[in-house]
Design a protein around this motif. Sequence first.
Motif, PDB file in Angstrom:
ATOM      1  N   ALA A  86       0.819  -1.209   0.000  1.00  0.00           N
ATOM      2  CA  ALA A  86       0.000   0.000   0.000  1.00  0.00           C
ATOM      3  C   ALA A  86       0.858   1.266   0.000  1.00  0.00           C
ATOM      4  O   ALA A  86       0.552   2.234  -0.708  1.00  0.00           O
ATOM      5  CB  ALA A  86      -0.945  -0.011   1.198  1.00  0.00           C
ATOM      6  N   LYS A  87       1.947   1.283   0.754  1.00  0.00           N
ATOM      7  CA  LYS A  87       2.763   2.496   0.827  1.00  0.00           C
ATOM      8  C   LYS A  87       3.406   2.813  -0.525  1.00  0.00           C
ATOM      9  O   LYS A  87       3.566   3.987  -0.897  1.00  0.00           O
ATOM     10  CB  LYS A  87       3.831   2.373   1.912  1.00  0.00           C
ATOM     11  CG  LYS A  87       4.861   1.282   1.668  1.00  0.00           C
ATOM     12  CD  LYS A  87       5.911   1.252   2.769  1.00  0.00           C
ATOM     13  CE  LYS A  87       6.967   0.185   2.469  1.00  0.00           C
ATOM     14  NZ  LYS A  87       8.025   0.153   3.490  1.00  0.00           N
ATOM     15  N   HIS A 108      -6.094  -9.881  -1.959  1.00  0.00           N
ATOM     16  CA  HIS A 108      -6.546 -11.255  -1.760  1.00  0.00           C
ATOM     17  C   HIS A 108      -7.420 -11.414  -0.518  1.00  0.00           C
ATOM     18  O   HIS A 108      -7.673 -12.525  -0.068  1.00  0.00           O
ATOM     19  CB  HIS A 108      -5.341 -12.189  -1.698  1.00  0.00           C
ATOM     20  CG  HIS A 108      -4.412 -11.989  -2.869  1.00  0.00           C
ATOM     21  ND1 HIS A 108      -4.828 -12.137  -4.172  1.00  0.00           N
ATOM     22  CD2 HIS A 108      -3.119 -11.608  -2.926  1.00  0.00           C
ATOM     23  CE1 HIS A 108      -3.818 -11.875  -4.985  1.00  0.00           C
ATOM     24  NE2 HIS A 108      -2.772 -11.545  -4.252  1.00  0.00           N
ATOM     25  N   SER A 109      -7.862 -10.279   0.024  1.00  0.00           N
ATOM     26  CA  SER A 109      -8.757 -10.319   1.183  1.00  0.00           C
ATOM     27  C   SER A 109      -9.544  -9.019   1.233  1.00  0.00           C
ATOM     28  O   SER A 109      -9.204  -8.039   0.557  1.00  0.00           O
ATOM     29  CB  SER A 109      -7.958 -10.474   2.480  1.00  0.00           C
ATOM     30  OG  SER A 109      -7.215  -9.285   2.749  1.00  0.00           O
ATOM     31  N   LYS A 110     -10.575  -8.989   2.057  1.00  0.00           N
ATOM     32  CA  LYS A 110     -11.345  -7.762   2.232  1.00  0.00           C
ATOM     33  C   LYS A 110     -10.485  -6.673   2.864  1.00  0.00           C
ATOM     34  O   LYS A 110     -10.608  -5.495   2.526  1.00  0.00           O
ATOM     35  CB  LYS A 110     -12.597  -8.047   3.065  1.00  0.00           C
ATOM     36  CG  LYS A 110     -13.619  -8.914   2.332  1.00  0.00           C
ATOM     37  CD  LYS A 110     -14.881  -9.131   3.157  1.00  0.00           C
ATOM     38  CE  LYS A 110     -15.911  -9.926   2.373  1.00  0.00           C
ATOM     39  NZ  LYS A 110     -17.173 -10.124   3.120  1.00  0.00           N
ATOM     40  N   HIS A 111      -9.619  -7.077   3.754  1.00  0.00           N
ATOM     41  CA  HIS A 111      -8.720  -6.105   4.398  1.00  0.00           C
ATOM     42  C   HIS A 111      -7.791  -5.465   3.365  1.00  0.00           C
ATOM     43  O   HIS A 111      -7.610  -4.236   3.347  1.00  0.00           O
ATOM     44  CB  HIS A 111      -7.901  -6.784   5.498  1.00  0.00           C
ATOM     45  CG  HIS A 111      -6.945  -5.850   6.174  1.00  0.00           C
ATOM     46  ND1 HIS A 111      -5.624  -5.736   5.805  1.00  0.00           N
ATOM     47  CD2 HIS A 111      -7.123  -4.957   7.182  1.00  0.00           C
ATOM     48  CE1 HIS A 111      -5.029  -4.825   6.557  1.00  0.00           C
ATOM     49  NE2 HIS A 111      -5.917  -4.343   7.410  1.00  0.00           N
ATOM     50  N   ASP A 112      -7.191  -6.301   2.490  1.00  0.00           N
ATOM     51  CA  ASP A 112      -6.337  -5.765   1.418  1.00  0.00           C
ATOM     52  C   ASP A 112      -7.104  -4.753   0.577  1.00  0.00           C
ATOM     53  O   ASP A 112      -6.595  -3.691   0.231  1.00  0.00           O
ATOM     54  CB  ASP A 112      -5.871  -6.884   0.474  1.00  0.00           C
ATOM     55  CG  ASP A 112      -4.813  -7.789   1.073  1.00  0.00           C
ATOM     56  OD1 ASP A 112      -4.227  -7.418   2.103  1.00  0.00           O
ATOM     57  OD2 ASP A 112      -4.585  -8.867   0.497  1.00  0.00           O
ATOM     58  N   ALA A 113      -8.332  -5.126   0.221  1.00  0.00           N
ATOM     59  CA  ALA A 113      -9.145  -4.278  -0.648  1.00  0.00           C
ATOM     60  C   ALA A 113      -9.396  -2.924  -0.003  1.00  0.00           C
ATOM     61  O   ALA A 113      -9.267  -1.873  -0.651  1.00  0.00           O
ATOM     62  CB  ALA A 113     -10.462  -4.976  -0.969  1.00  0.00           C
TER      63      ALA A 113
END
Length: 196
Positions: A86-87, A108-113
């Motif tokens: 993300a950075k 690959h996850s809701k958190h990533d999104a």
Amino acid sequence: MNAQLYLITPPDVGPDFAHTLGQVLATTEVAAVLIQRGEREDDAYVDVANALIPIAQKAGAAALLDNMPEAVKRTNADGVHMTSAAKDIAKVVKDLKPNSIVGAGGIHSKHDAMTKGELNVDYVFFGHLPLGKTDDEFSAEELAIWWAETFEVPAVCFDQENTDLNTKFEFRALREQVWQSDQPAQTLAIIAKGNS
């Protein structure tokens, strides 16, 4: 709604692939073309990009580089697809927007999104570019539908088995479904027509 088409080039093509790409784009409207890098060195990838970018743009598609933001301006690409942390994506957004598209993959996850989706990116990409099964908790299809129902940033879904454009998300990414065909231009046209 009908998803727009987001076409991914094979990871191992050379500059001569421009002819094939041109034939495909002449038959069917495509919103974006991701020029996949594969295992290429920088110079070899830029050579391929320089051959394919004008073909995509002539057909009205946005030409996107694969994780090479530093080459966007010199190749006249429309933007870049980023799968890094993300950075790193945040820095690319700061450097390139609003003049260029920045898309976020590696989700690959809701958190990533949610983490990458709040970085002022132009789209979030669900699915794995490398072939093979994944151990993600949710499929790309499930994540893209969840995202589209919840957030405003457009979603791209890459599911190597699915060509359905009648979806809740904005973009359907295609690769094998088109390029493994003996007649890729006709195949893409059939996919688009069958969903119209």
